[in-house]
Structures are given as structure tokens and as C-alpha cells.
Design a protein around this motif. Structure first.
Motif, short mmCIF file in Angstrom:
data_model
loop_
_atom_site.label_atom_id
_atom_site.label_comp_id
_atom_site.label_asym_id
_atom_site.label_seq_id
_atom_site.Cartn_x
_atom_site.Cartn_y
_atom_site.Cartn_z
N ASP A 102 5.65 -2.69 6.17
CA ASP A 102 6.49 -2.93 7.34
C ASP A 102 5.64 -3.60 8.42
O ASP A 102 4.92 -4.54 8.13
CB ASP A 102 7.14 -1.63 7.83
N ARG B 66 3.21 -2.12 10.08
CA ARG B 66 2.00 -1.31 10.28
C ARG B 66 0.77 -2.02 9.72
O ARG B 66 0.89 -3.01 9.00
CB ARG B 66 2.16 0.04 9.57
N GLU C 205 -0.71 6.01 0.27
CA GLU C 205 0.26 6.73 -0.56
C GLU C 205 1.68 6.54 -0.05
O GLU C 205 2.63 6.49 -0.85
CB GLU C 205 -0.11 8.20 -0.62
N ASP C 206 1.83 6.41 1.26
CA ASP C 206 3.16 6.12 1.80
C ASP C 206 3.60 4.72 1.38
O ASP C 206 4.77 4.50 1.04
CB ASP C 206 3.14 6.23 3.32
N CYS C 207 2.67 3.77 1.37
CA CYS C 207 2.99 2.42 0.89
C CYS C 207 3.37 2.46 -0.59
O CYS C 207 4.29 1.76 -1.02
CB CYS C 207 1.81 1.48 1.10
N ASP C 208 2.68 3.29 -1.37
CA ASP C 208 3.02 3.44 -2.79
C ASP C 208 4.47 3.89 -2.96
O ASP C 208 5.21 3.38 -3.82
CB ASP C 208 2.10 4.47 -3.47
N ARG C 209 4.86 4.83 -2.12
CA ARG C 209 6.23 5.37 -2.23
C ARG C 209 7.28 4.34 -1.85
O ARG C 209 8.44 4.47 -2.24
CB ARG C 209 6.37 6.61 -1.35
N HIS C 210 6.86 3.33 -1.10
CA HIS C 210 7.81 2.30 -0.65
C HIS C 210 7.52 0.96 -1.31
O HIS C 210 7.72 -0.11 -0.71
CB HIS C 210 7.77 2.18 0.87
N GLY C 211 7.01 1.01 -2.52
CA GLY C 211 6.81 -0.21 -3.28
C GLY C 211 5.74 -1.13 -2.72
O GLY C 211 5.81 -2.35 -2.90
N THR D 276 5.13 -1.66 0.45
CA THR D 276 5.55 -2.28 1.70
C THR D 276 4.86 -1.63 2.89
O THR D 276 4.81 -0.41 3.01
CB THR D 276 7.08 -2.13 1.88
#
Length: 380
Positions: A272, A274, A262-268, A270
Motif C-alpha cells: 500500500d 507504507r 508478514e503482513d505483506c505476505d498476508r496481502h499478497g 502489497t
């Protein structure tokens, strides 16, 4: 596949170096302590990683005292209990000798319960249980599910008919996740209907429940066996398993995977630098077969598929069952938290089998503690 730099030795040499029988060697392999590979010259012969054998020899030398050996056995150590339920060997998960991945192709959780326990009346799942108590709706967050399941299981049951009680416990676990009475419908179909999932999702739910049914002596299974060894009811033994699963070091993996995605979803999409959590399991050096069996059938989201590929490339590892459950939850648009609920419901089959097996052994699990005087850090 064997890494090119890894030295291998025969079963005879391995047993000789460790001073153990062939049966003990296979137990070491099933616990992930020694890696095993097919011989390139004879596929029927197994060879063993020399590095792992030498590490065990050093460990034995270091811990000659029985008290120290017992202490290390409790932390991913040597086998401490006998069981005829589940074996992990050569990268495979076996329920009473049957490959769990192959079983998941067609079996239901009810059928796996009968396989693991052995003498469950199949009619128990076709007869209604006592009505489920008041429900506040489906409970799918890990803490909410555990709380609701424990509340439902706290109602007194009856073991006059053990098969009926086993069916009732499983239905209560399903009711905690669905928010409704399962009735006599197959458990996976009831969950799919309550979550308004497609027929393809229903089959994925069935597969997930089977793959999660047992995993040898996990922390929760050990808790179940300790409680069952006292003569406690099956419901209380399962409550012990739920309590253990609620701890972040045991049951939080699906939440971690979901939070990452879900954090990746919020950042398109991405990542990084990780990598996706749950990309290694110490019992499966070549990859968790449960994760692969779940993921290979999923209509993955594009971003999830990309994250899987990149994580595999960066780590050289394969996704575990926890990653597979969350990928399934997202691929089939199941309610948020369904991954944890499916894990707990499926694992209830194994908990019940462990409780019943422990009862049949008729021994109390009561290890001794080694007293150690606390060190006063303030005076140093």
C-alpha cells in the motif's frame, strides 16, 4: 554521495567555527552530528556539511549552561565517554580500527571477542565450560530469549580465569537460542546445526554475529558500563545489557520488520502506501553498512526483494542491520525470532568488552540529576 544542494567547508574552517580540535571534529563525525564527504578535487581531503556545523553552533549558543549541555548529551548528543573499542566514522563501523564489514568476510565471533577485549586466551573457546542448566528448548521470541538468557546467566560463574568466564557467558547466550549445550564447536556452527540450517546459512549466521558485535555507546552498552563501573560481575553486567535490549525503544526493531513483512505476505506482497521499517539510522546518513553487508549475500525471497526496492525508492534511504537480520532469517528459513537472538548474541561480545574496559578505567559512572519541581497541570 553529496546532495547537489549541500554546501561543504574544510576541516580547518569547521574546527574554527566550532572552536574545537581536529580530534573533536572526528568525534562529532563519528557520532553522526556532522556529515563528511570526500573532496571532489582531492580524495584524501574531507569536507564537512555547513548546515550541520551551523546547527551545532546554534545548539551551543542555546545550551551554554553546563547542566543543559549535560542533559542533551544523553540523547544522541555529544560524546560522554572515552573508548578504544568501536568507532563510527565516514559511514564505516570500525572495531579497534578494523572495518567490521571487511572483518565479517572471514572472522568468527570468537575472533572478534579477542580483538575487542585484547587479552582473551584463544584456548578458552576450545575447552568445555560448566554444563548448561536445564533448558526448556530454544527461546527465540525477543521476550522469551531475554528471559531464558537472564535465567542462565543468573547462575554463579567464576572469574578466576577471565577468559574461561568470557567463553562461558557467550556459550550461555547461544544455549538460550539453541536450546542445547554448545560444547566447544564454533558458535555460529552450533546455531546452524541446532536450527537445521544449510552451510550457506551457517556462514550468514557467522557474518551477522560479527556485524552485531558492537555499536559504540548504545543504550544497552551504556547500561553495561554503568553496572560494570560498580564492580559487578561480568554476568550481571551482561544481564543489564539484556534488560536494556528488552525495551521496545531499543530491541524491538527486528520484530517490527518481521511483522511488516508478514503482513505483506498476508496481502499478497502489497505494501500500500507504507514503507519497510528500519530504513534510517542517524549515525549513517549514507546508509547502514551492516544492513548492506548482510543483504547483498542473501538469496532473497522475491517478495522481500521487491519490498526492499520499493522502500528504497520511496524513502531514498537504505535498510539498517535490523532489516538485514530479518531478511536473512526469512531467506534461509531460520526459526522465527532468530534475528533478535543473533543480534543479542553478537552484541554480547561488545557488552563484555565494554564491561572490561570500564573496569580498567576504575571510575564509577554517577552523573548528577537536575531537580525540577513538578508542575500541577490540574491547577492551570
Amino acid at each position: 554521495m553529496k546532495p547537489a544542494s549541500l554546501d561543504l567547508i574544510s576541516a580547518q574552517e569547521t574546527s574554527s567555527r566550532l572552536g574545537i580540535s581536529r580530534a573533536s571534529l572526528y568525534a562529532y563525525v563519528s557520532r553522526g552530528l556532522i556529515r563528511s564527504f570526500a573532496s571532489p578535487h582531492d580524495p584524501r581531503q574531507r569536507l564537512y556539511a555547513l548546515d550541520d556545523v551551523e546547527a551545532l553552533v546554534k545548539r551551543r549558543t542555546r545550551f551554554r549552561r553546563p547542566t543543559a549541555a549535560a542533559a542533551t548529551a544523553l540523547d544522541w548528543g555529544l560524546p560522554v565517554l572515552e573508548t578504544a573499542l568501536t568507532q563510527i566514522e565516514d559511514g564505516r563501523l570500525l572495531y579497534r580500527g578494523v572495518d567490521a564489514v571487511e572483518l565479517a568476510e572471514t572472522a568468527t565471533l570468537e575472533e572478534v571477542v579477542r580483538l575487542l577485549i585484547g587479552d582473551v586466551d584463544p584456548k578458552a573457546f576450545t575447552l568445555p565450560s560448566s554444563p548448561v542448566g536445564p533448558l526448556a528448548g530454544p527461546a527465540l521470541g525477543s521476550s522469551e530469549f531475554v528471559s531464558q538468557a537472564i535465567r542462565l546467566l543468573s547462575e554463579p560463574g567464576s572469574e578466576v580465569n577471565p577468559s574461561r568466564e568470557i567463553a562461558a557467558i557467550l556459550r550461555l547466550m547461544v544455549a538460550a537460542a539453541s536450546g542445547g549445550e554448545p560444547g566447544t564447536a564454533p558458535l555460529h556452527r552450533h546455531l546452524a546445526a541446532s536450527w537445521q540450517a544449510s552451510s550457506e546459512a551457517a556462514d550468514a549466521i557467522r557474518r551477522a554475529l560479527v556485524l552485531c558485535a558492537d555499536h559504540e555507546l548504545s543504550a544497552s552498552a551504556f547500561a553495561v558500563r554503568v553496572v560494570a563501573s560498580t564492580g559487578a560481575s561480568l554476568r550481571n553486567a551482561v544481564i543489564a545489557g539484556l534488560a536494556a535490549l528488552s525495551g521496545p525503544r531499543h530491541g524491538a526493531a527486528t520484530d517490527e520488520v518481521r511483522d511488516f513483512l508478514e503482513d505483506c505476505d498476508r496481502h499478497g506482497g502489497t505494501m500500500d502506501d507504507r514503507t519497510l521499517p528500519s530504513f534510517h539510522h542517524p549515525l549513517y546518513p549514507q546508509g547502514d553498512p551492516r544492513g548492506a553487508a548482510l543483504i547483498e549475500r542473501l538469496p532473497l525471497r522475491v517478495v522481500d526483494a521487491a519490498i526492499l526496492r520499493e522502500s528504497e525508492s520511496r524513502t531514498g534511504e537504505r535498510p539498517t542491520v535490523d532489516a538485514g537480520l530479518v531478511m536473512m532469517e526469512r531467506a534461509h528459513n531460520l526459526p522465527r525470532g532468530a534475528a533478535f537472538a543473533l543480534f543479542a548474541i553478537g552484541r554480547t561480545a561488545g557488552w563484555l568488552a565494554h564491561a572490561i574496559e570500564q573496569r580498567r578505567q576504575a571510575t564509577l559512572i554517577r552523573p548528577r540529576a537536575r531537580y525540577a519541581v513538578a508542575q500541577d497541570k490540574a491547577s492551570s
